[in-house]
Design an enzyme around this catalytic site. Sequence first.
Site, mmCIF file in Angstrom:
data_model
loop_
_atom_site.group_PDB
_atom_site.id
_atom_site.type_symbol
_atom_site.label_atom_id
_atom_site.label_comp_id
_atom_site.label_asym_id
_atom_site.label_seq_id
_atom_site.Cartn_x
_atom_site.Cartn_y
_atom_site.Cartn_z
ATOM 1 N N ARG A 1 0.866 -1.149 -0.041
ATOM 2 C CA ARG A 1 0.034 -0.017 -0.079
ATOM 3 C C ARG A 1 0.707 1.168 -0.075
ATOM 4 O O ARG A 1 0.627 2.219 -0.577
ATOM 5 C CB ARG A 1 -1.032 -0.028 1.444
ATOM 6 C CG ARG A 1 -1.933 -0.920 1.147
ATOM 7 C CD ARG A 1 -3.026 -0.583 0.277
ATOM 8 N NE ARG A 1 -4.255 -1.500 0.514
ATOM 9 C CZ ARG A 1 -5.343 -1.273 1.061
ATOM 10 N NH1 ARG A 1 -5.185 -0.135 1.636
ATOM 11 N NH2 ARG A 1 -6.214 -2.162 1.174
ATOM 12 N N ASP B 1 -13.986 13.402 7.994
ATOM 13 C CA ASP B 1 -13.199 12.444 7.835
ATOM 14 C C ASP B 1 -11.752 12.950 7.805
ATOM 15 O O ASP B 1 -11.356 14.037 7.835
ATOM 16 C CB ASP B 1 -13.454 11.585 6.494
ATOM 17 C CG ASP B 1 -13.220 10.298 6.272
ATOM 18 O OD1 ASP B 1 -13.856 9.293 6.353
ATOM 19 O OD2 ASP B 1 -11.948 9.946 6.090
HETATM 20 C C1 LIG Z 1 -15.526 2.148 5.655
HETATM 21 S S1 LIG Z 1 -15.321 3.854 5.665
HETATM 22 C C2 LIG Z 1 -17.032 4.051 6.236
HETATM 23 C C3 LIG Z 1 -17.944 5.117 5.476
HETATM 24 C C4 LIG Z 1 -19.299 5.461 6.114
HETATM 25 N N1 LIG Z 1 -19.321 5.574 7.459
HETATM 26 C C5 LIG Z 1 -19.954 4.108 5.874
HETATM 27 O O1 LIG Z 1 -20.347 3.377 6.868
HETATM 28 O O2 LIG Z 1 -20.315 3.563 4.721
HETATM 29 C C6 LIG Z 1 -14.320 4.324 7.126
HETATM 30 C C7 LIG Z 1 -13.921 5.680 6.988
HETATM 31 O O3 LIG Z 1 -13.398 6.216 8.367
HETATM 32 C C8 LIG Z 1 -12.447 6.928 8.137
HETATM 33 N N2 LIG Z 1 -11.624 6.897 9.466
HETATM 34 C C9 LIG Z 1 -10.836 5.930 9.886
HETATM 35 N N3 LIG Z 1 -10.019 6.315 10.955
HETATM 36 C C10 LIG Z 1 -10.494 7.568 11.283
HETATM 37 C C11 LIG Z 1 -10.138 8.512 12.134
HETATM 38 N N4 LIG Z 1 -9.311 8.276 13.054
HETATM 39 N N5 LIG Z 1 -10.745 9.886 12.212
HETATM 40 C C12 LIG Z 1 -11.323 10.135 11.406
HETATM 41 N N6 LIG Z 1 -11.760 9.193 10.444
HETATM 42 C C13 LIG Z 1 -11.312 7.998 10.233
HETATM 43 C C14 LIG Z 1 -11.702 6.506 6.920
HETATM 44 O O4 LIG Z 1 -10.806 7.429 6.438
HETATM 45 C C15 LIG Z 1 -12.935 5.870 6.105
HETATM 46 O O5 LIG Z 1 -13.210 6.887 5.187
#
Ligand SMILES: C[S@@+](CC[C@H](N)C(=O)[O-])C[C@H]1O[C@@H](n2cnc3c(N)ncnc32)[C@H](O)[C@@H]1O
Length: 289
Positions: free
Chosen positions: A51, A159
């Site tokens: 990655r 995000d």
């Molecule tokens: C799998 S997506 C989920 C999107 C949406 N909530 C859904 O359920 O469809 C997870 C998101 O969480 C964000 N994320 C992960 N760790 C995070 C953090 N510490 N602070 C803010 N966002 C975070 C990632 O960048 C990603 O866009």
Amino acid sequence: MNALVDTGDAAAAGGQGPNLGEAEFTFLREFVLQHCGISLGEHKRQLVQGRLLRRLRALSLPGFAAYCDLLRRDPESELGELASCISTNVTSFFREMHHYDMLVDELLPRWLAEKQGGRLRIWSAGCSTGEEPYAIAMVLAEALERTKANVDAKILATDLSPQALEAARKGVYAVDRLGGVSEERRKRWFQRGEGSFDGYARVHPRLRELVTIQPLNLLHEWPMQGRFDAIFCRNVVIYFDKPTKQRLFSRYAGMLDSRGYLFLGHSESMYGLSDDFDLIGRTVYRKRS
Ligand SMILES: C[S@@+](CC[C@H](N)C(=O)[O-])C[C@H]1O[C@@H](n2cnc3c(N)ncnc32)[C@H](O)[C@@H]1O
């Protein structure tokens, strides 16, 4: 769904490009745990290497030691990109439809009736590319129209991934990504692109008006003031370690109105992690009064 989905990058990169050595992987694991709350197992080394090769190339760095130096020198500036590389932004419109059913059938009618002249605030924490907050905005806009309620209603979408936020701000989606959206809602809430935008659709300005998009790392300070009626934090905490989840749920309780709601993702649970909430539906929690 997996935070570290094996896209084959590591295998494709096998033998090409620099190797992720023990010391650099140990540093990266600690860094990611501390700054993103994500705990990377020892077995993820190949995957992380694959990655991050993209980032090394983009930054013209000779190897992982140089990348770790960059993180040490300026942890904040690279954090979003690093998190984007190691986690997934997978999302869709009206994912986990039962949560939207609950909003439409129960919560929005009650809130809009009770809050005449007042405020309604919903937070999509970990909004990815925007499908979640815009889907919430669709049902909210429809409820506001239906009830003619005089309520100052807004959705905050946050995000930490810069690419995800850029896509969310654009609000332009390939038509084949609208699978979860009914025909009626497609017509009502999307503008079909033409010419070079053929095959794409832009969310209606009314939805953009309801949604405020901001960068925010959930592990850092939160600048928001005022309470939320509901927080959607779905498919975000799944790879956080236990202490990070406990801290986060306790902070969510502090940000919610009395008896506010927290929505988690389908494979997430608060079991054994918080005494601040009652489970009241499928991955739906209500703050204890
Ligand atoms: C799998 S997506 C989920 C999107 C949406 N909530 C859904 O359920 O469809 C997870 C998101 O969480 C964000 N994320 C992960 N760790 C995070 C953090 N510490 N602070 C803010 N966002 C975070 C990632 O960048 C990603 O866009």
